[in-house]
Enzyme design. Structure first.
Site, short mmCIF file in Angstrom:
data_model
loop_
_atom_site.label_atom_id
_atom_site.label_comp_id
_atom_site.label_asym_id
_atom_site.label_seq_id
_atom_site.Cartn_x
_atom_site.Cartn_y
_atom_site.Cartn_z
N ASP A 110 17.48 36.07 14.49
CA ASP A 110 18.03 37.17 13.69
C ASP A 110 18.72 36.70 12.41
O ASP A 110 19.62 37.37 11.91
CB ASP A 110 19.01 38.02 14.52
CG ASP A 110 18.42 38.46 15.84
OD1 ASP A 110 17.30 38.98 15.81
OD2 ASP A 110 19.06 38.26 16.88
N HIS A 116 11.65 41.63 13.24
CA HIS A 116 12.04 41.34 11.86
C HIS A 116 12.22 42.66 11.14
O HIS A 116 11.39 43.56 11.29
CB HIS A 116 10.93 40.57 11.14
CG HIS A 116 10.61 39.26 11.78
ND1 HIS A 116 11.55 38.32 12.06
CD2 HIS A 116 9.43 38.74 12.19
CE1 HIS A 116 10.96 37.26 12.60
NE2 HIS A 116 9.68 37.51 12.72
P1 GDP Z 1 14.90 37.84 11.71
O1 GDP Z 1 14.57 38.14 13.12
O2 GDP Z 1 15.39 36.44 11.52
O3 GDP Z 1 13.82 38.23 10.76
O4 GDP Z 1 16.15 38.71 11.35
P2 GDP Z 1 16.21 40.29 11.36
O5 GDP Z 1 15.27 40.82 10.37
O6 GDP Z 1 16.18 40.81 12.73
O7 GDP Z 1 17.69 40.49 10.95
C1 GDP Z 1 18.05 40.33 9.73
C2 GDP Z 1 18.69 41.62 9.27
O8 GDP Z 1 19.57 41.28 8.26
C3 GDP Z 1 17.71 42.59 8.66
O9 GDP Z 1 18.18 43.91 8.87
C4 GDP Z 1 17.74 42.25 7.20
O10 GDP Z 1 17.44 43.34 6.34
C5 GDP Z 1 19.18 41.86 7.02
N1 GDP Z 1 19.43 40.81 6.03
C6 GDP Z 1 18.69 39.71 5.75
N2 GDP Z 1 19.31 38.97 4.81
C7 GDP Z 1 20.46 39.61 4.50
C8 GDP Z 1 21.55 39.33 3.62
O11 GDP Z 1 21.59 38.33 2.92
N3 GDP Z 1 22.58 40.22 3.62
C9 GDP Z 1 22.58 41.34 4.39
N4 GDP Z 1 23.62 42.16 4.31
N5 GDP Z 1 21.59 41.64 5.24
C10 GDP Z 1 20.55 40.78 5.29
#
Ligand code: GDP
Length: 406
Positions: A12, A40
């Site tokens: 995440d 994601h």
């Molecule tokens: P993954 O499983 O590693 O792809 O992570 P996820 O997509 O489940 O979780 C990442 C969440 O954080 C998503 O809702 C993204 O839109 C959000 N996100 C990613 N990078 C950033 C950031 O730099 N700042 C903020 N506030 N949210 C982010």
């Protein structure tokens, strides 16, 4: 060129967003491990997409995506996801292919997953999607691969309910099935992005076993999962958050204390929207764990770190990060293997000044406030790994590069 994106914590970290961002310059995206337990989230303007199996590059109309041989695929979940994409105007036909060596999740594996975890003395907190059981069947040599779908005797030996289930999807799966090694060879001169699932500390071998996922979320898994050799990987990017999160059970030495730090806990969880994409479960939150992050850099040969969620700390007066553990009165800087030691570990924290301003519009490292740069500089020195990309918001373009990726 082949670039790998892995999670450098417990998943995440924002890999989906990073893969989506970097896919612009790639021709092909390969998801190399995991199953529908991963989630994601990609935000493009006012549109939000939750992807579980399909690689994040699918949102670009001209990218080809592959589901790799390290994956376990639930056909029902896959075709539901593809239908969702179609309903939202993403034309995927002819662009999504699946390795013939990927394994298939059968419906009864989902039940088995839940049953086995409930029977455990120390439940792992599985998502109950059949992933663990499918990987077990694979290592017991009882699994079903896409390549086996036209192996009549093998299919005949299955239980009736499994046969019926596979029958529904067989033709469509076969039409998307490829020899991934041959495909990678065909694309050997193209830019290929290899997308991991979960994170380094959830890897079956290098993670906090047994509180891990059953697939390979380490960078070495990228080579296996894409059907190529490790020397073919050119760059490994490790995505991490400015803080830590973890879903499910297992040690997390820097977790905030729910009772004494409830304000900080809830602030980070709510501002960072720390709820699982697949399960909706609230994520456990804590300080950035540099002991664990450095271990992830070492076990995965991370060339560059990718820092996300730095904006979550925009309003804090002071920030802390864990630079060592104290275990039985001893200072420890090497990430322990023993769960007992990790459970006992108390974080030794270093303080940093907050920057008290929004980073959302920052697109240059030098334009960031000095205290934000101090935090990043410290992480780089501690991990002996440069931070090459910084994400300051959840949208695709809330991102900037410090060095060229491709
Ligand atoms: P993954 O499983 O590693 O792809 O992570 P996820 O997509 O489940 O979780 C990442 C969440 O954080 C998503 O809702 C993204 O839109 C959000 N996100 C990613 N990078 C950033 C950031 O730099 N700042 C903020 N506030 N949210 C982010």
């Amino acid at each position: 060129m082949k670039v790998v994106v892995i999670g450098a914590q417990w998943g995440d970290e924002g890999k989906g967003k990073m893969v989506d961002y970097l896919a612009d310059d790639a021709k092909v995206v390969v998801r190399y491990a995991g199953g529908a337990n991963a989630g994601h989230t990609i935000v493009i303007g006012d549109q939000q997409y939750a992807l579980h199996l399909v690689p994040s590059g699918i949102l670009y109309p001209d990218k080809t995506v592959y589901l790799g041989m390290g994956m376990v695929i639930d056909p029902e979940a896959l075709f539901n996801e593809l239908q969702m994409l179609k309903d939202r105007g993403i034309n995927w036909e002819g662009r999504v292919f699946i390795s013939d060596r990927a394994h298939l999740v059968l419906p009864r594996y989902r039940e088995l997953d839940k049953k086995r975890d409930a029977e455990r003395k120390r439940p792992i907190g599985t998502t109950g999607r059949g992933i663990g059981t499918t990987y077990s069947m694979k290592s017991e040599r009882d699994g079903i691969r896409l390549a086996d779908l036209d192996w009549k005797e093998k299919i005949e030996d299955l239980e009736d309910a499994d046969k019926e289930f596979l029958n529904k999807y067989s033709e469509r799966l076969i039409s998307m099935r490829v020899n991934l090694t041959a495909e990678m060879y065909k694309h050997r001169n193209d830019n290929i992005l290899l997308e991991g699932a979960q994170g380094a500390l959830l890897d079956l071998d290098t993670g906090t076993y047994p509180y891990v996922s059953s697939g390979m979320s380490c960078s070495a898994g990228a080579a296996i999962g894409a059907g190529i050799g490790p020397r073919s990987l050119d760059k490994i990017l490790g995505v991490f958050k400015a803080y830590s999160t973890r879903v499910g059970n297992g040690p997390m030495p820097t977790e905030f204390c729910e009772e004494t730090q409830s304000e900080l806990y809830h602030y980070v969880r709510e501002t960072g929207r720390e709820y699982g994409v697949t399960t909706g479960r609230p994520r456990r939150c804590g300080y950035l764990d540099l002991v664990a992050l450095r271990y992830a850099c070492q076990t995965n040969s991370i060339d560059e770190l990718v820092l996300t969620h730095l904006d979550i700390y925009d309003t804090l007066d002071e920030i802390e990060a864990c630079v060592a553990y104290e275990i039985d009165g001893q200072k420890v800087v090497d990430f322990p293997t023993s769960i007992e030691a990790l459970n006992k570990a108390k974080p030794v924290l270093q303080k940093f000044s907050g920057w008290k301003q929004s980073l959302k519009n920052c697109r240059l490292y030098d334009a960031m406030p000095k205290s934000a740069r101090d935090y990043v500089d410290f992480i780089e020195k501690y991990c002996e790994t440069p931070v090459g990309i910084i994400s300051v918001g959840y949208e695709r373009n809330d991102t900037f590069l410090r060095t060229k990726v491709w």
